[in-house]
Scaffold this motif. Structure first.
Motif, short mmCIF file in Angstrom:
data_model
loop_
_atom_site.label_atom_id
_atom_site.label_comp_id
_atom_site.label_asym_id
_atom_site.label_seq_id
_atom_site.Cartn_x
_atom_site.Cartn_y
_atom_site.Cartn_z
N THR A 194 -3.01 23.80 26.53
CA THR A 194 -4.24 24.13 25.84
C THR A 194 -5.22 22.96 25.96
O THR A 194 -4.80 21.80 26.07
CB THR A 194 -3.96 24.41 24.35
N PRO A 195 -6.52 23.22 25.94
CA PRO A 195 -7.50 22.14 26.16
C PRO A 195 -7.47 21.04 25.11
O PRO A 195 -7.75 19.88 25.42
CB PRO A 195 -8.84 22.88 26.14
N TYR A 196 -7.14 21.38 23.86
CA TYR A 196 -7.28 20.41 22.78
C TYR A 196 -5.97 20.09 22.06
O TYR A 196 -5.68 18.94 21.79
CB TYR A 196 -8.30 20.91 21.75
N SER A 197 -5.20 21.09 21.71
CA SER A 197 -3.97 20.84 20.95
C SER A 197 -2.94 20.14 21.82
O SER A 197 -2.62 20.61 22.91
CB SER A 197 -3.39 22.16 20.44
N PRO A 198 -2.38 19.03 21.34
CA PRO A 198 -1.39 18.30 22.12
C PRO A 198 -0.02 18.98 22.15
O PRO A 198 0.87 18.54 22.88
CB PRO A 198 -1.31 16.95 21.41
N GLY A 243 -6.64 27.21 17.76
CA GLY A 243 -7.45 26.84 16.60
C GLY A 243 -6.61 26.67 15.36
O GLY A 243 -6.82 25.74 14.57
N SER A 244 -5.65 27.56 15.15
CA SER A 244 -4.76 27.45 14.01
C SER A 244 -3.91 26.19 14.11
O SER A 244 -3.66 25.49 13.10
CB SER A 244 -3.86 28.69 13.92
N GLN A 245 -3.46 25.87 15.32
CA GLN A 245 -2.72 24.63 15.52
C GLN A 245 -3.56 23.42 15.14
O GLN A 245 -3.09 22.49 14.48
CB GLN A 245 -2.30 24.50 16.99
N LEU A 246 -4.83 23.43 15.53
CA LEU A 246 -5.70 22.27 15.31
C LEU A 246 -5.99 22.05 13.84
O LEU A 246 -5.94 20.91 13.36
CB LEU A 246 -6.99 22.44 16.10
N VAL A 247 -6.32 23.11 13.11
CA VAL A 247 -6.66 22.90 11.70
C VAL A 247 -5.42 22.46 10.91
O VAL A 247 -5.54 21.67 9.95
CB VAL A 247 -7.32 24.15 11.07
N ALA A 248 -4.24 22.95 11.30
CA ALA A 248 -3.02 22.48 10.64
C ALA A 248 -2.78 21.01 10.94
O ALA A 248 -2.40 20.23 10.06
CB ALA A 248 -1.83 23.33 11.08
N LEU A 249 -3.03 20.61 12.19
CA LEU A 249 -2.87 19.20 12.58
C LEU A 249 -3.85 18.32 11.83
O LEU A 249 -3.49 17.25 11.31
CB LEU A 249 -3.08 19.07 14.09
N LEU A 250 -5.12 18.77 11.75
CA LEU A 250 -6.17 17.96 11.12
C LEU A 250 -6.07 17.93 9.60
O LEU A 250 -6.76 17.15 8.95
CB LEU A 250 -7.54 18.48 11.55
N ALA A 251 -5.21 18.77 9.03
CA ALA A 251 -4.97 18.69 7.58
C ALA A 251 -4.34 17.35 7.22
O ALA A 251 -4.45 16.88 6.09
CB ALA A 251 -4.07 19.84 7.13
N ILE A 259 2.05 21.36 -0.54
CA ILE A 259 2.11 22.75 -1.02
C ILE A 259 1.27 23.61 -0.08
O ILE A 259 0.09 23.33 0.13
CB ILE A 259 1.59 22.88 -2.47
N ASP A 260 1.90 24.64 0.48
CA ASP A 260 1.19 25.65 1.27
C ASP A 260 0.95 26.82 0.34
O ASP A 260 1.85 27.61 0.07
CB ASP A 260 2.01 26.05 2.50
N LEU A 261 -0.27 26.91 -0.15
CA LEU A 261 -0.56 27.80 -1.29
C LEU A 261 -0.71 29.26 -0.88
O LEU A 261 -0.52 30.15 -1.72
CB LEU A 261 -1.83 27.32 -1.99
N CYS A 262 -1.08 29.52 0.35
CA CYS A 262 -1.25 30.90 0.85
C CYS A 262 -0.45 31.02 2.14
O CYS A 262 -0.99 31.29 3.20
CB CYS A 262 -2.72 31.22 1.08
N ALA A 263 0.86 30.84 2.04
CA ALA A 263 1.70 30.65 3.22
C ALA A 263 1.85 31.90 4.06
O ALA A 263 2.03 31.82 5.28
CB ALA A 263 3.08 30.13 2.80
N GLY A 264 1.80 33.07 3.45
CA GLY A 264 1.97 34.30 4.21
C GLY A 264 3.24 34.27 5.03
O GLY A 264 4.32 33.92 4.55
N GLY A 265 3.12 34.62 6.32
CA GLY A 265 4.29 34.65 7.19
C GLY A 265 4.78 33.29 7.64
O GLY A 265 5.81 33.19 8.31
N GLY A 266 4.05 32.22 7.31
CA GLY A 266 4.55 30.88 7.53
C GLY A 266 4.09 30.16 8.77
O GLY A 266 4.64 29.10 9.11
N GLY A 267 3.05 30.66 9.46
CA GLY A 267 2.61 30.00 10.68
C GLY A 267 2.22 28.56 10.48
O GLY A 267 2.66 27.66 11.22
N LYS A 268 1.39 28.29 9.49
CA LYS A 268 0.95 26.91 9.25
C LYS A 268 2.04 26.11 8.53
O LYS A 268 2.11 24.89 8.69
CB LYS A 268 -0.37 26.90 8.48
N MET A 289 -12.48 13.78 12.20
CA MET A 289 -12.38 13.77 13.65
C MET A 289 -11.58 12.59 14.18
O MET A 289 -11.11 12.60 15.32
CB MET A 289 -13.78 13.75 14.26
N ALA A 290 -11.41 11.57 13.34
CA ALA A 290 -10.60 10.43 13.77
C ALA A 290 -9.15 10.84 13.99
O ALA A 290 -8.42 10.19 14.74
CB ALA A 290 -10.68 9.32 12.72
N LEU A 291 -8.73 11.94 13.34
CA LEU A 291 -7.37 12.44 13.51
C LEU A 291 -7.26 13.41 14.67
O LEU A 291 -6.17 13.83 15.03
CB LEU A 291 -6.91 13.16 12.23
#
Length: 437
Positions: A184-188, A221-229, A238-247, A395-397
Motif C-alpha cells: 500500500t502507498p502509505y501504511s507500512p 485508511g482504516s489501518q492509518l487512522v488506527a496507527l495514528l491513534a 478502550i475501544d468504545l465502538c469495537a463492532g467486529g473488531g477491525g481496529k 503527522m509526526a507519527l
C-alpha cells in the motif's frame, strides 16, 4: 451462465433492491438461494454488476433518461466498465435468459458521449450522491466536489493488514505474490490487491495465510487512522465502538500484545465476530466487555483509567460509499441528525474514561464536517479539560510517505481527513483530544 444471463440476473436483483429498499447483500443472497444452479463465479459477476450500477445509479439514469433497473444497469455499463454501445447491444440479444433487445431510444442514448451528457447534469447527478447532501458535501469539498464524488463512485481495491503478531509485510507479500500483492502507498503494514476486471479481488479469506491469522482484510485508511491513534505497548486502551473488531486487532498488533485493551460496543450483536477474529490473530491482550442489557455499563470501574479511548463512531458512512454504494441511496436526512446525537453521546462517555494526560481518538468513516470538526468543536466547548492535538503534531507519527501531505489536514489542524481522491483510501476522519494532566 452466459454474460447476458448474468446481466439479466443483475437487473432482477436491482429491481428487488429498488422495490424493497433493502441492502444489496440481502437481495443478492436471496437471488442466490433461489437460483442454486449459479456458480460462485456467476454470483460474483452478478454482484459486481449490481454494485457498479448502484455506484453510478444517478448518472446512469440521467444518461438513459429513465430510472428503471434496466436503464440503470445499461447506463452503468457505459460509464464504469466503459463498454461500447455495440458490446451492450450484444448482451441484450433477446435470447433465452438474456435481456430484451435494446430499443432505438436506448441505442441512441448509449451512443452518446457520457462526459458530454453529464457535463450539464446537476452536481448530485454527475457525482452520484443524494441531493439533500449537496450542501454538506459542498461545504467540505468546495470546487473539488466533482473530483471527490467521482472517486467515491469508483471501485475500491482490496487492502489487507499484515498481522505483525504473526507476520511482517515482506514475507506476507511473498506468500501472496501469486494473487498480485503490492505494498500500500502509505501504511507500512498494508498490502493491496486490484479489484480486477470484474470489480472483485481475489478470494483472500480462502487462503491458508488468512486462516492462520497472518493478515486481516482492512482498508488502508482504516489501518492509518488506527496507527495514528498512537496506542503504545503497555497502554490501557478502550475501544468504545469495537463492532467486529477491525481496529481492536490493529491496536493489539501496535501494542505487541502488551498492556490491555477493553473492547465493547453498545450493540452486543455487532461484537459477535470479534472472538473468533481475536483467536485467529493471536491477540491476547484484549478483554471483550459485552453489555448484558440495554442499561448495562460493561466498563464500570474503568472511569479515569484509560491512556487512550478509541471511538470508531457511528456515522453516515459517506467515506465508504465505494464499498457500500447501496447505503448512500438508503440514508435519509434524519439519519444525519441521529448520528450527530450518537456521536455527541459517545464522546461524552469517552471523556469519563480518560485519565489525566490521556487521549481520545475520535474516528469516523464520514467526510462530512457536521460529523467531524463540528462534533469535536462542540465536545471541546462542553469539556474544557480537553484540548485538540494539532493535526501537524499527529503527522509526526505518520509513515514517511504521508507525513508531508498537508492537504489531508482538516479544520485548520483540528483533525486529519483521508479520501479516495486524496489518498486512494476510503474516507476517514481522525481527531486526537488530550485531557489536561
Amino acid at each position: 451462465m452466459t454474460p447476458a444471463a448474468r446481466l439479466q440476473a443483475a437487473i432482477e436483483v436491482l429491481a428487488d433492491i429498488f422495490a424493497r429498499r433493502r441492502p444489496a447483500a440481502d437481495a443478492l443472497k436471496d437471488w442466490g438461494l433461489g437460483h442454486r444452479f449459479a456458480g460462485s463465479k456467476d454470483r460474483a459477476a452478478i454482484a459486481s454488476l449490481t454494485y457498479d450500477a448502484l455506484r453510478k445509479k444517478a448518472s446512469a439514469a440521467w444518461l438513459m433518461g429513465a430510472e428503471t433497473p434496466r436503464a440503470v444497469l445499461l447506463g452503468s455499463l457505459r460509464l464504469l466498465p466503459a463498454m461500447s454501445e455495440e458490446e451492450i447491444a450484444r448482451l441484450c440479444s433477446g435470447d433465452r435468459f438474456a435481456p430484451e433487445s435494446i430499443s432505438e431510444d436506448e441505442r441512441t442514448r448509449l451512443q452518446l458521449d457520457p462526459a458530454a451528457v453529464l457535463s450539464n447534469a446537476p452536481a448530485h447527478i454527475a457525482g452520484d450522491f443524494p441531493d439533500w447532501l449537496e450542501p454538506s458535501l459542498s461545504r467540505r469539498f468546495g470546487d473539488a466536489l466533482p473530483r471527490e464524488m467521482h472517486a467515491l463512485a469508483t471501485r475500491a481495491p482490496v487492502d489487507v493488514r499484515a498481522n505483525s503478531l504473526k507476520s511482517l509485510r515482506d514475507p506476507l507479500r511473498q506468500k501472496l505474490s501469486h494473487l498480485g500483492a503490492a505494498d500500500t502507498p502509505y501504511s507500512p503494514v498494508g498490502l493491496r490487491f486490484s479489484a480486477g476486471e470484474g470489480g472483485r479481488g481475489p478470494a483472500l479469506q480462502a487462503t491458508e495465510e488468512f486462516q492462520k491469522g497472518l493478515f486481516e482484510i482492512q482498508d488502508e485508511g482504516s489501518q492509518l487512522v488506527a496507527l495514528l491513534a498512537g496506542a503504545e505497548p503497555g497502554d490501557q486502551v478502550i475501544d468504545l465502538c469495537a463492532g467486529g473488531g477491525g481496529k481492536t486487532l490493529s491496536l493489539a498488533a501496535a501494542m505487541n500484545n502488551s498492556g490491555q485493551i477493553y473492547a465493547t460496543d453498545n450493540d452486543a450483536r455487532r461484537l459477535a465476530p470479534i472472538h473468533q477474529r481475536l483467536e485467529r490473530a493471536g491477540a491476547r491482550n484484549v478483554q471483550v466487555r459485552t453489555p448484558k442489557g440495554r442499561d448495562d455499563e460493561p466498563l464500570r470501574g474503568l472511569e479515569g483509567k484509560a491512556d487512550l479511548v478509541l471511538i470508531d463512531a457511528p456515522c453516515t458512512g459517506v467515506g465508504v460509499w465505494r464499498r457500500n454504494p447501496d447505503a448512500k441511496w438508503r440514508v435519509r436526512p434524519g439519519a444525519l441528525e441521529q448520528r450527530m446525537a450518537e456521536q455527541d453521546f459517545v464522546l461524552g462517555r469517552a471523556a469519563r474514561l480518560v485519565k489525566p494526560g490521556g487521549r481520545i481518538a475520535y474516528i469516523t468513516c464520514s467526510t462530512l464536517i457536521e460529523e467531524n470538526e463540528d462534533r469535536v468543536s462542540a465536545f471541546l466547548n462542553d469539556h474544557p479539560e480537553f484540548s485538540p492535538v494539532d493535526a501537524r503534531e499527529q503527522m509526526a507519527l505518520a509513515p514517511d510517505a504521508l507525513c508531508e501531505r498537508t492537504d489531508i489536514i482538516a479544520g485548520d489542524g483540528l483533525g486529519l481527513l483521508l479520501t479516495p481522491a486524496r489518498t486512494g483510501t476510503d474516507g476517514f476522519f481522525l481527531a486526537l483530544l488530550r485531557r489536561s494532566g
